[in-house]
Design a protein around this motif. Structure first.
Motif, PDB file in Angstrom:
ATOM      1  N   VAL A 158      40.194   1.605 -11.506  1.00  0.00           N
ATOM      2  CA  VAL A 158      40.826   0.625 -12.153  1.00  0.00           C
ATOM      3  C   VAL A 158      40.735  -0.597 -11.271  1.00  0.00           C
ATOM      4  O   VAL A 158      41.125  -0.462 -10.306  1.00  0.00           O
ATOM      5  N   TYR A 159      40.490  -1.717 -11.974  1.00  0.00           N
ATOM      6  CA  TYR A 159      40.570  -2.771 -11.361  1.00  0.00           C
ATOM      7  C   TYR A 159      42.037  -3.594 -11.522  1.00  0.00           C
ATOM      8  O   TYR A 159      42.288  -3.880 -12.580  1.00  0.00           O
ATOM      9  N   HIS A 160      42.664  -3.708 -10.401  1.00  0.00           N
ATOM     10  CA  HIS A 160      44.034  -4.163 -10.486  1.00  0.00           C
ATOM     11  C   HIS A 160      44.654  -4.937  -9.262  1.00  0.00           C
ATOM     12  O   HIS A 160      44.030  -4.361  -8.036  1.00  0.00           O
ATOM     13  N   ASP A 161      45.159  -5.828  -9.458  1.00  0.00           N
ATOM     14  CA  ASP A 161      45.415  -6.726  -8.048  1.00  0.00           C
ATOM     15  C   ASP A 161      44.357  -7.395  -7.359  1.00  0.00           C
ATOM     16  O   ASP A 161      44.278  -7.305  -5.893  1.00  0.00           O
ATOM     17  N   GLY A 162      43.104  -7.393  -8.084  1.00  0.00           N
ATOM     18  CA  GLY A 162      41.779  -8.083  -7.355  1.00  0.00           C
ATOM     19  C   GLY A 162      41.241  -7.144  -6.541  1.00  0.00           C
ATOM     20  O   GLY A 162      40.062  -7.474  -5.955  1.00  0.00           O
ATOM     21  N   ARG A 163      41.472  -5.806  -6.902  1.00  0.00           N
ATOM     22  CA  ARG A 163      40.513  -4.688  -6.133  1.00  0.00           C
ATOM     23  C   ARG A 163      40.372  -3.687  -7.183  1.00  0.00           C
ATOM     24  O   ARG A 163      41.146  -3.117  -7.893  1.00  0.00           O
ATOM     25  N   VAL A 209      34.246  -1.930 -18.230  1.00  0.00           N
ATOM     26  CA  VAL A 209      33.300  -2.494 -17.569  1.00  0.00           C
ATOM     27  C   VAL A 209      32.857  -1.474 -16.646  1.00  0.00           C
ATOM     28  O   VAL A 209      33.165  -0.201 -16.522  1.00  0.00           O
ATOM     29  N   ARG A 210      31.510  -1.817 -15.967  1.00  0.00           N
ATOM     30  CA  ARG A 210      30.903  -0.969 -15.214  1.00  0.00           C
ATOM     31  C   ARG A 210      31.440  -1.372 -13.414  1.00  0.00           C
ATOM     32  O   ARG A 210      30.923  -2.329 -13.342  1.00  0.00           O
ATOM     33  N   CYS A 211      31.963  -0.782 -12.678  1.00  0.00           N
ATOM     34  CA  CYS A 211      32.175  -1.179 -11.395  1.00  0.00           C
ATOM     35  C   CYS A 211      30.873  -1.291 -10.704  1.00  0.00           C
ATOM     36  O   CYS A 211      29.907  -0.704 -10.813  1.00  0.00           O
ATOM     37  N   PRO A 242      43.834  -6.025 -17.066  1.00  0.00           N
ATOM     38  CA  PRO A 242      43.269  -4.786 -16.371  1.00  0.00           C
ATOM     39  C   PRO A 242      41.845  -4.282 -16.757  1.00  0.00           C
ATOM     40  O   PRO A 242      41.703  -4.614 -18.005  1.00  0.00           O
ATOM     41  N   ALA A 243      41.238  -3.989 -15.988  1.00  0.00           N
ATOM     42  CA  ALA A 243      39.900  -3.351 -16.272  1.00  0.00           C
ATOM     43  C   ALA A 243      39.727  -1.977 -15.738  1.00  0.00           C
ATOM     44  O   ALA A 243      40.092  -1.601 -14.674  1.00  0.00           O
ATOM     45  N   VAL A 244      38.754  -1.197 -16.661  1.00  0.00           N
ATOM     46  CA  VAL A 244      38.529   0.060 -16.120  1.00  0.00           C
ATOM     47  C   VAL A 244      36.883   0.322 -16.269  1.00  0.00           C
ATOM     48  O   VAL A 244      36.476  -0.165 -17.127  1.00  0.00           O
ATOM     49  N   CYS A 245      36.736   0.994 -15.112  1.00  0.00           N
ATOM     50  CA  CYS A 245      35.102   1.202 -15.122  1.00  0.00           C
ATOM     51  C   CYS A 245      34.727   2.505 -16.347  1.00  0.00           C
ATOM     52  O   CYS A 245      35.339   3.513 -16.039  1.00  0.00           O
ATOM     53  N   SER A 246      33.823   2.047 -17.057  1.00  0.00           N
ATOM     54  CA  SER A 246      33.528   2.892 -18.040  1.00  0.00           C
ATOM     55  C   SER A 246      32.770   4.179 -17.665  1.00  0.00           C
ATOM     56  O   SER A 246      32.874   5.378 -18.166  1.00  0.00           O
TER      57      SER A 246
END
Length: 167
Positions: free
Chosen positions: A46-51, A64-66, A37-41
């Motif tokens: 939240v980046y989940h399931d490819g989006r 990360v930064r979206c 998982p990734a989260v925009c700081s």
């Protein structure tokens, strides 16, 4: 046999904007999938399931930064919407309310579609967006609700959409 004619250079009411149908090459879009998982700081998406989506942030997510926050941070909009005319001047609050409501609905489903700024000048309102789809949607909403004249110009090399509406 009819000769092939070049596509129209600007959007006409009642037509689909063809650039939104094919693969789009946004220079801000990640070239590879992010590790999940990734989260925009910045915004917490939240980046989940490819989006990107609005959901509960996992504890072990990388920061990360979206795309939208990168565009905002670097002041690089993907869409510009210019609103002009006497009608727009007289109904500015009503038009801006429509636009803000549209952004709220779109952003709830698509976290990367956001308004960056609304700049109100003498006889023009200039709206910048993080995504071409939101700029296109704003133009469509104005055209649907108030008629007027709508023109859109897309620059594929820069992934930039300029929308002009007036009445």
């Amino acid at each position: 046999m009819k000769s092939a004619q070049p596509p129209p250079s600007s959007f006409q009411s009642g037509q689909r904007l063809q650039i939104l149908d094919g693969p789009i090459q946004d220079p801000y879009q990640a070239r590879e999938k992010l590790s999940e998982p990734a989260v925009c700081s910045d915004c917490g998406a939240v980046y989940h399931d490819g989006r990107w989506q609005w959901t509960t942030q996992p504890a072990n997510a990388q920061q990360v930064r979206c795309t939208a926050c990168r565009r905002i941070h670097e002041s690089m909009p993907a869409g510009y919407v210019a609103i002009e005319g006497q009608f727009a001047l007289e109904h500015r609050a009503e038009l801006l309310n429509l636009i803000r409501n549209l952004e709220t609905r779109e952003k709830a489903e698509h976290p990367l579609q956001r308004i960056m700024a609304i700049d109100e000048q003498d006889d023009t309102v200039l709206i910048t967006t993080t995504d071409i789809h939101l700029a296109h949607g704003i133009g469509q909403a104005l055209q649907h609700a108030y008629k007027g004249t709508l023109d859109s110009n897309y620059n594929k090399e820069q992934y930039l959409l300029r929308v002009h509406w007036q009445r």
